[in-house]
Motif scaffolding. Sequence first.
Motif, PDB file in Angstrom:
ATOM      1  N   LEU A 265      -4.222  60.722 -25.709  1.00  0.00           N
ATOM      2  CA  LEU A 265      -5.283  61.563 -26.252  1.00  0.00           C
ATOM      3  C   LEU A 265      -5.634  61.223 -27.704  1.00  0.00           C
ATOM      4  O   LEU A 265      -6.813  61.015 -28.036  1.00  0.00           O
ATOM      5  N   THR A 266      -4.650  61.180 -28.592  1.00  0.00           N
ATOM      6  CA  THR A 266      -4.952  60.937 -30.002  1.00  0.00           C
ATOM      7  C   THR A 266      -5.495  59.533 -30.215  1.00  0.00           C
ATOM      8  O   THR A 266      -6.421  59.325 -31.011  1.00  0.00           O
ATOM      9  N   ARG A 267      -4.946  58.561 -29.517  1.00  0.00           N
ATOM     10  CA  ARG A 267      -5.442  57.200 -29.644  1.00  0.00           C
ATOM     11  C   ARG A 267      -6.881  57.102 -29.136  1.00  0.00           C
ATOM     12  O   ARG A 267      -7.714  56.391 -29.698  1.00  0.00           O
ATOM     13  N   LEU A 268      -7.182  57.830 -28.080  1.00  0.00           N
ATOM     14  CA  LEU A 268      -8.549  57.852 -27.563  1.00  0.00           C
ATOM     15  C   LEU A 268      -9.487  58.497 -28.577  1.00  0.00           C
ATOM     16  O   LEU A 268     -10.615  58.013 -28.784  1.00  0.00           O
ATOM     17  N   ALA A 269      -9.048  59.580 -29.209  1.00  0.00           N
ATOM     18  CA  ALA A 269      -9.887  60.229 -30.225  1.00  0.00           C
ATOM     19  C   ALA A 269     -10.159  59.279 -31.388  1.00  0.00           C
ATOM     20  O   ALA A 269     -11.288  59.205 -31.901  1.00  0.00           O
ATOM     21  N   ARG A 284     -22.318  60.775 -24.293  1.00  0.00           N
ATOM     22  CA  ARG A 284     -21.593  62.040 -24.421  1.00  0.00           C
ATOM     23  C   ARG A 284     -20.805  62.386 -23.159  1.00  0.00           C
ATOM     24  O   ARG A 284     -19.627  62.741 -23.226  1.00  0.00           O
ATOM     25  N   GLU A 285     -21.428  62.281 -22.016  1.00  0.00           N
ATOM     26  CA  GLU A 285     -20.771  62.711 -20.776  1.00  0.00           C
ATOM     27  C   GLU A 285     -19.528  61.876 -20.487  1.00  0.00           C
ATOM     28  O   GLU A 285     -18.463  62.416 -20.160  1.00  0.00           O
ATOM     29  N   GLU A 286     -19.631  60.559 -20.644  1.00  0.00           N
ATOM     30  CA  GLU A 286     -18.499  59.678 -20.345  1.00  0.00           C
ATOM     31  C   GLU A 286     -17.353  59.889 -21.322  1.00  0.00           C
ATOM     32  O   GLU A 286     -16.182  59.989 -20.929  1.00  0.00           O
ATOM     33  N   LEU A 287     -17.674  59.987 -22.617  1.00  0.00           N
ATOM     34  CA  LEU A 287     -16.628  60.154 -23.634  1.00  0.00           C
ATOM     35  C   LEU A 287     -15.965  61.522 -23.531  1.00  0.00           C
ATOM     36  O   LEU A 287     -14.746  61.655 -23.647  1.00  0.00           O
ATOM     37  N   THR A 288     -16.771  62.559 -23.314  1.00  0.00           N
ATOM     38  CA  THR A 288     -16.209  63.910 -23.193  1.00  0.00           C
ATOM     39  C   THR A 288     -15.310  64.016 -21.974  1.00  0.00           C
ATOM     40  O   THR A 288     -14.231  64.624 -22.019  1.00  0.00           O
ATOM     41  N   SER A 289     -15.733  63.411 -20.876  1.00  0.00           N
ATOM     42  CA  SER A 289     -14.917  63.439 -19.661  1.00  0.00           C
ATOM     43  C   SER A 289     -13.581  62.739 -19.888  1.00  0.00           C
ATOM     44  O   SER A 289     -12.522  63.232 -19.450  1.00  0.00           O
ATOM     45  N   LEU A 291     -11.979  62.321 -22.772  1.00  0.00           N
ATOM     46  CA  LEU A 291     -11.161  63.140 -23.679  1.00  0.00           C
ATOM     47  C   LEU A 291     -10.571  64.343 -22.948  1.00  0.00           C
ATOM     48  O   LEU A 291      -9.405  64.703 -23.163  1.00  0.00           O
ATOM     49  N   ARG A 292     -11.336  64.963 -22.091  1.00  0.00           N
ATOM     50  CA  ARG A 292     -10.822  66.124 -21.354  1.00  0.00           C
ATOM     51  C   ARG A 292      -9.761  65.712 -20.340  1.00  0.00           C
ATOM     52  O   ARG A 292      -8.787  66.428 -20.126  1.00  0.00           O
ATOM     53  N   THR A 293      -9.935  64.559 -19.732  1.00  0.00           N
ATOM     54  CA  THR A 293      -8.914  64.068 -18.800  1.00  0.00           C
ATOM     55  C   THR A 293      -7.603  63.808 -19.534  1.00  0.00           C
ATOM     56  O   THR A 293      -6.519  64.193 -19.059  1.00  0.00           O
ATOM     57  N   ALA A 294      -7.692  63.143 -20.701  1.00  0.00           N
ATOM     58  CA  ALA A 294      -6.488  62.883 -21.493  1.00  0.00           C
ATOM     59  C   ALA A 294      -5.857  64.185 -21.973  1.00  0.00           C
ATOM     60  O   ALA A 294      -4.624  64.311 -22.025  1.00  0.00           O
ATOM     61  N   ALA A 295      -6.688  65.177 -22.319  1.00  0.00           N
ATOM     62  CA  ALA A 295      -6.166  66.460 -22.794  1.00  0.00           C
ATOM     63  C   ALA A 295      -5.445  67.212 -21.682  1.00  0.00           C
ATOM     64  O   ALA A 295      -4.378  67.803 -21.909  1.00  0.00           O
ATOM     65  N   ARG A 296      -6.007  67.206 -20.478  1.00  0.00           N
ATOM     66  CA  ARG A 296      -5.333  67.886 -19.357  1.00  0.00           C
ATOM     67  C   ARG A 296      -3.999  67.217 -19.045  1.00  0.00           C
ATOM     68  O   ARG A 296      -3.012  67.898 -18.727  1.00  0.00           O
ATOM     69  N   ALA A 335      -8.645  65.530 -31.298  1.00  0.00           N
ATOM     70  CA  ALA A 335      -7.746  65.546 -30.138  1.00  0.00           C
ATOM     71  C   ALA A 335      -7.191  66.953 -29.906  1.00  0.00           C
ATOM     72  O   ALA A 335      -7.087  67.407 -28.756  1.00  0.00           O
ATOM     73  N   CYS A 336      -6.823  67.648 -30.986  1.00  0.00           N
ATOM     74  CA  CYS A 336      -6.327  69.025 -30.849  1.00  0.00           C
ATOM     75  C   CYS A 336      -7.403  69.939 -30.254  1.00  0.00           C
ATOM     76  O   CYS A 336      -7.087  70.864 -29.492  1.00  0.00           O
ATOM     77  N   HIS A 337      -8.655  69.688 -30.623  1.00  0.00           N
ATOM     78  CA  HIS A 337      -9.745  70.505 -30.066  1.00  0.00           C
ATOM     79  C   HIS A 337      -9.736  70.434 -28.540  1.00  0.00           C
ATOM     80  O   HIS A 337      -9.772  71.476 -27.851  1.00  0.00           O
TER      81      HIS A 337
END
Length: 492
Positions: A265-269, A284-289, A291-296, A335-337
């Motif tokens: 997650l942090t490396r991706l951010a 936006r859609e690809e990057l947000t998806s 980040l959310r996958t890494a966060a989950r 990443a924390c967000h």
Amino acid sequence: MTTETFADLVAAEDVLLFVNAAITATGQREFHSDADRQQLSLDFLHAYVRVNYRRVYAASLALDINDHNAVRIVQGLLEHAAEATAEEKRTEGRLIAARLAKLPPQRVYRLFRGLRAAKVNNRRTRAIMRDWLAARPDPAHDAVKYRSGLKNAARHAHLRLGESGASGAGDELGDFLFRPGKLPRYRHRLLDAWRRAHYEQGAVGELPFTVAEGFAARHGMKREAFLERMVPRMTRLERLRTQGQRGAAAPQGLPAGVDLTVMPLTRLALYVLTFPAELRGRHREELTSALRTAARRAAGPHAGGWGRVAAVLDDSYSSSGSGEKRRRPLAVALACHFLLEALAAPGAYTPLWTSGTGDPLLVVPWGPTPLGSRVLDALEYGPDRLVIVSDGWDNAPPGLAGEVLRVWRTRLDPDRRTAVVHVNPVYDADGFDVRRLSPSVPTAGIRDAEDLPSLVEIARFSEGRTGPAALHAYLDRRVARFVTAGQEGDPL
């Protein structure tokens, strides 16, 4: 308060101070302090904690500290082995072995080189080096990629490489490292590719990328053609690092052939923040998806279990970091967000950025740090948890955040219905700790957002409501779990 109780509390504060430093500090320049001050501050802390709290110093290896400090702790323990009892040495040996198994190999070889320079060559040190080298999955790969490191380690630990027989190259490793011209060819494919690469361009593509780069320059190979040829042998990070030189990304597109969803997650951010805001908005859609996958994935079993969560996230100018840690504080906040969004109950997450932006994907380091007003806004939502991600330099106006938190804790919420924690990604060299907002709010250092759930657990000890005995019991549990997982090959 008795003298013994006061001493215990001081010891607990010292432990937490060191843990925060070991998580955040790397001896590199930060926004508010240069590298020399960082290094001097770390030198003092390591010596102080090793001498006064050796058991805790070793136990820190089981926590989420960064690799820089993990290596320093291992070297400190081995250099000053005479200060430890026999039981401490046994525990330290298990901790060191488990930690070395998690470190990148280049850091371990650099540690071995440091031990040799410091003339640390006792039996325990040699055994640790021998066991780590024996556990390496491909000694031939190490012999090619970390040639000097393996040679130094073999000399220092008095290893007989020809007797190992590992990966079918054991009987050739000694000749390869110490008598490179003795054999006309090697049976092991990688060792022979290194030999042939000295005079044959075709062999360059068979080598690890970092080794092949040197041979490519020697042969005068065109950089772009060489990089395209080496893509199959590159690691994910190497592909990302060289994508611009390879032309792997269109001027207005994302790099081809890179799966962003598998990145930590942090490396991706950090990677996302390297793109200009205009490109981030277009994808936006690809990057947000991603980040959310890494966060989950980072949230794991904690996902959705934190109830109503509000976050104050620092995207002020100081979050730009330094030349050595460019945009690192901002990346941790981003990443924390996404991690807090995953940890909160569905639809129960409220993010508040210091700049006032409502679009986290387009954040840039900008403006002052009005933490106080953002904390007020966050508390109005009545969250179960308030998490503040900031370097702690509250300056618009100075000190307002600390006063808001003090009044909230003492007057408005003395029963602590809202759990408040401050996580800080920046080490303050002058204070030997991360900068705090208020004595009434626990503060923990953070390097990677993925460690947030465990850091919240550590931070509660800094409130003073949990005794030192509980802190040491927590450390003992982490040590037992860390050592057991290391023995079982668990990646933790």
